[in-house]
Scaffold this active site. Structure first.
Site, PDB file in Angstrom:
ATOM      1  N   ASN A  42      -1.583   9.014  -7.747  1.00 32.81           N
ATOM      2  CA  ASN A  42      -3.034   9.100  -7.537  1.00 32.81           C
ATOM      3  C   ASN A  42      -3.605  10.389  -8.111  1.00 32.81           C
ATOM      4  O   ASN A  42      -4.667  10.393  -8.745  1.00 32.81           O
ATOM      5  CB  ASN A  42      -3.351   9.003  -6.045  1.00 32.81           C
ATOM      6  CG  ASN A  42      -3.402   7.570  -5.550  1.00 32.81           C
ATOM      7  OD1 ASN A  42      -3.671   6.645  -6.317  1.00 32.81           O
ATOM      8  ND2 ASN A  42      -3.149   7.363  -4.268  1.00 32.81           N
ATOM      9  N   ASP A  87       8.417   1.134  -0.035  1.00 38.23           N
ATOM     10  CA  ASP A  87       7.442   2.216  -0.160  1.00 38.23           C
ATOM     11  C   ASP A  87       7.432   2.653  -1.620  1.00 38.23           C
ATOM     12  O   ASP A  87       8.491   2.890  -2.215  1.00 38.23           O
ATOM     13  CB  ASP A  87       7.859   3.383   0.749  1.00 38.23           C
ATOM     14  CG  ASP A  87       6.771   4.429   0.877  1.00 38.23           C
ATOM     15  OD1 ASP A  87       6.110   4.456   1.920  1.00 38.23           O
ATOM     16  OD2 ASP A  87       6.608   5.217  -0.071  1.00 38.23           O
ATOM     17  N   GLU A  92       0.878   2.768   0.756  1.00 38.22           N
ATOM     18  CA  GLU A  92       1.859   2.232  -0.187  1.00 38.22           C
ATOM     19  C   GLU A  92       3.050   1.598   0.531  1.00 38.22           C
ATOM     20  O   GLU A  92       4.114   1.413  -0.057  1.00 38.22           O
ATOM     21  CB  GLU A  92       2.340   3.347  -1.129  1.00 38.22           C
ATOM     22  CG  GLU A  92       3.151   4.449  -0.466  1.00 38.22           C
ATOM     23  CD  GLU A  92       2.300   5.570   0.125  1.00 38.22           C
ATOM     24  OE1 GLU A  92       2.838   6.683   0.253  1.00 38.22           O
ATOM     25  OE2 GLU A  92       1.124   5.334   0.451  1.00 38.22           O
ATOM     26  N   ASP A 115      -4.296   1.922  -7.383  1.00 33.90           N
ATOM     27  CA  ASP A 115      -4.609   0.566  -6.919  1.00 33.90           C
ATOM     28  C   ASP A 115      -3.914  -0.481  -7.783  1.00 33.90           C
ATOM     29  O   ASP A 115      -3.445  -1.514  -7.278  1.00 33.90           O
ATOM     30  CB  ASP A 115      -6.122   0.342  -6.942  1.00 33.90           C
ATOM     31  CG  ASP A 115      -6.848   1.113  -5.851  1.00 33.90           C
ATOM     32  OD1 ASP A 115      -6.172   1.647  -4.949  1.00 33.90           O
ATOM     33  OD2 ASP A 115      -8.090   1.178  -5.906  1.00 33.90           O
TER      34      ASP A 115
END
Length: 386
Positions: A258, A250, A293, A267
Site C-alpha cells: 500500500n 494473509d 488482508e 485493492d
C-alpha cells in the site's frame, strides 16, 4: 377493479423506488397503472356513442398492461423477456383487430379472437418462471396462478356463451357475463399481485442479507457471513464424523504494498487473491475475507493433507500472477488445521492461525500446518545383532 389496480400500482411503485435491485417492480407498477385506465374505459363504454373506439382502447390497454407485467416478471427472475413471442402476439392482435370489432358483439368467434391475445401473453409468465430454475414454494404458487390466469382468458368465450352476452358493447356492464368476468379479473389481480409482492419482498430480503454478509471488494463472505455458515457446518461434520479442514491466509508485506504502490494496487492484490481462492476452492467450500488482508477457507469433507494441497496450489498460483499496479510478485502465507473432536470454529481457526504465524516467521510465501495434527511417523525399526 380500478381501486385494486391502483393499490397494487402504488405497492409495486414503492418497491421499485425503495429497492434498486427490484428491476421488475417498475414494469409491474406500469402494468397495474394501465389497468386503472382500463377499468375507467369500461365504465365509459356504457355512455359512448362510438363503442368501437373505446372497445379498441380497452383491448389494447389490457394487452399492454399484461405485456408490461410479463417484462417485469422476466426482469425479476433474471430471465430475458420473450420479445419474439410478445412481438408475434402484438402483430396478431393488430391484424385481427379489424375482424374482432366488425364481427357481431355476441359472436363466439369475436369473443375467442378477443381473448386469445390475452391468453397468449399470459402463458409465457409460467415459462419465464420455469426458465429461471427457481422452485421455492412461492415461485411454484406464482407459476400455478399464472397458468390458472391464462386458462381463465381461454375459458371466457365459453363463459360468455353459457352466461349470455349483451347484443351491443354498451350493455356489457349489465350482463351476468360481465359480473363473472369482472369477479374473475378482481380475484386474478389480487392473488397474482399479492403473491408477486411476496416473491419480490422475499428476494429483496435475501439480497439484503447477502449484501450484509458479503465483502464488497473481494465478493467473498465477510467475517459475519463466514461465522454464521461455518459453525453449523462444523457441528454437522462432528455429528457425522466426517473430516473438515480450515485454511487461513494473509498477504505478505501488505502495508509495504500500500505504501509503495498505493491503495488501488493493494485493492487489486486483494481482489486477485480472492478470485484465486474462489475459483480454486472446492464447490461447497466457504471462502471469506475476514478483514484487511486476512482470508479463511473452510473445506468440509477435506482432511489436513487436502487442505494443505489446496493452500500450496493457491500460494503458487498467486505468486505467479501479475497484479495491476505492482511491478513485482506478491506472495501470501498460509496455515492449515483439521477438525478435531469437540472443536469449535474459534479453536480450529486459532490452530490454523498459529500455523500461519509460523509460515510468516519462516520467511513468508509458505504453507504450514498445525503441528499436533501432523500424522505420526513410526520410528524406523532398529535391528539388534546378536
Amino acid at each position: 377493479n380500478m381501486f385494486i389496480a391502483g393499490i397494487f400500482a402504488v405497492a409495486f411503485g414503492v418497491v421499485a423506488a425503495t429497492n434498486r435491485t427490484a428491476r421488475g417492480a417498475k414494469w409491474v407498477a406500469l402494468g397495474y397503472s394501465l389497468a386503472i385506465g382500463n377499468a375507467a374505459l369500461e365504465f365509459l363504454l356504457r355512455q359512448t356513442s362510438s363503442p368501437t373506439v373505446v372497445g379498441l382502447g380497452i383491448f389494447l390497454i389490457v394487452l399492454l398492461a399484461l405485456t408490461f407485467c410479463l417484462v417485469g416478471v422476466a426482469h425479476h427472475y433474471r430471465v430475458a423477456p420473450p420479445w419474439v413471442e410478445v412481438a408475434a402476439i402484438w402483430c396478431f392482435s393488430i391484424i385481427a383487430a379489424p375482424a374482432i370489432f366488425t364481427l357481431p358483439y355476441a359472436s363466439p368467434l369475436r369473443s375467442a379472437l378477443y381473448q386469445f391475445p390475452y391468453f397468449a401473453v399470459q402463458a409465457p409468465f409460467a415459462l419465464v418462471i420455469l426458465r429461471s430454475g427457481r422452485r421455492q414454494a412461492l415461485d411454484l404458487l406464482l407459476l400455478a396462478l399464472q397458468i390458472v390466469a391464462a386458462l381463465i382468458y381461454l375459458s371466457k368465450p365459453m363463459i360468455g356463451v353459457l352466461a349470455g352476452m349483451a347484443s351491443a358493447p354498451q350493455g356489457y356492464m349489465a350482463t351476468t357475463y360481465a359480473a363473472i368476468s369482472q369477479s374473475l379479473a378482481a380475484v386474478t389481480l389480487v392473488t397474482l399481485g399479492l403473491v408477486l409482492l411476496l416473491v419480490m419482498m422475499r428476494d429483496t430480503a435475501a439480497e439484503m442479507m447477502a449484501r450484509s454478509e458479503t465483502d464488497a471488494l473481494s465478493g467473498l463472505l465477510n467475517r459475519r457471513g463466514f461465522e454464521d455458515r461455518a459453525e453449523p457446518a462444523l457441528a454437522q461434520a462432528l455429528r457425522s464424523g466426517g473430516p473438515a479442514a480450515i485454511v487461513t491466509a494473509d498477504l505478505d508485506h501488505f502495508k509495504v504494498i500500500n505504501d509503495s504502490f498505493g491503495h488501488a494496487a493493494g485493492d487489486s492484490a486483494i481482489a486477485e487473491f480472492a478470485r484465486l481462492l474462489r475459483e480454486m476452492a472446492p464447490d461447497k467450500a466457504m471462502v471469506a475475507r475476514l478483514g484487511g488482508e486476512e482470508f479463511a477457507v473452510l473445506i468440509v469433507g477435506a482432511n489436513l493433507a487436502e487442505g494443505r494441497a489446496f493452500a500450496e496450489a493457491v500460494r503458487a498460483a498467486f505468486f505467479a500472477t501479475p497484479i495491476a499496479g505492482i511491478d513485482r510478485p506478491v506472495s501470501a502465507s498460509f496455515g492449515a488445521a483439521q477438525l478435531m473432536p469437540g472443536d469449535k470454529l474459534s479453536e480450529l481457526a486459532r490452530r490454523a492461525d498459529t500455523a500461519l504465524y509460523r509460515a510468516k516467521a519462516g520467511g513468508r510465501n509458505k504453507v504450514r500446518v498445525a503441528l499436533n495434527e501432523m500424522p505420526l511417523v513410526p520410528p524406523p525399526a532398529i535391528e539388534i545383532s546378536r
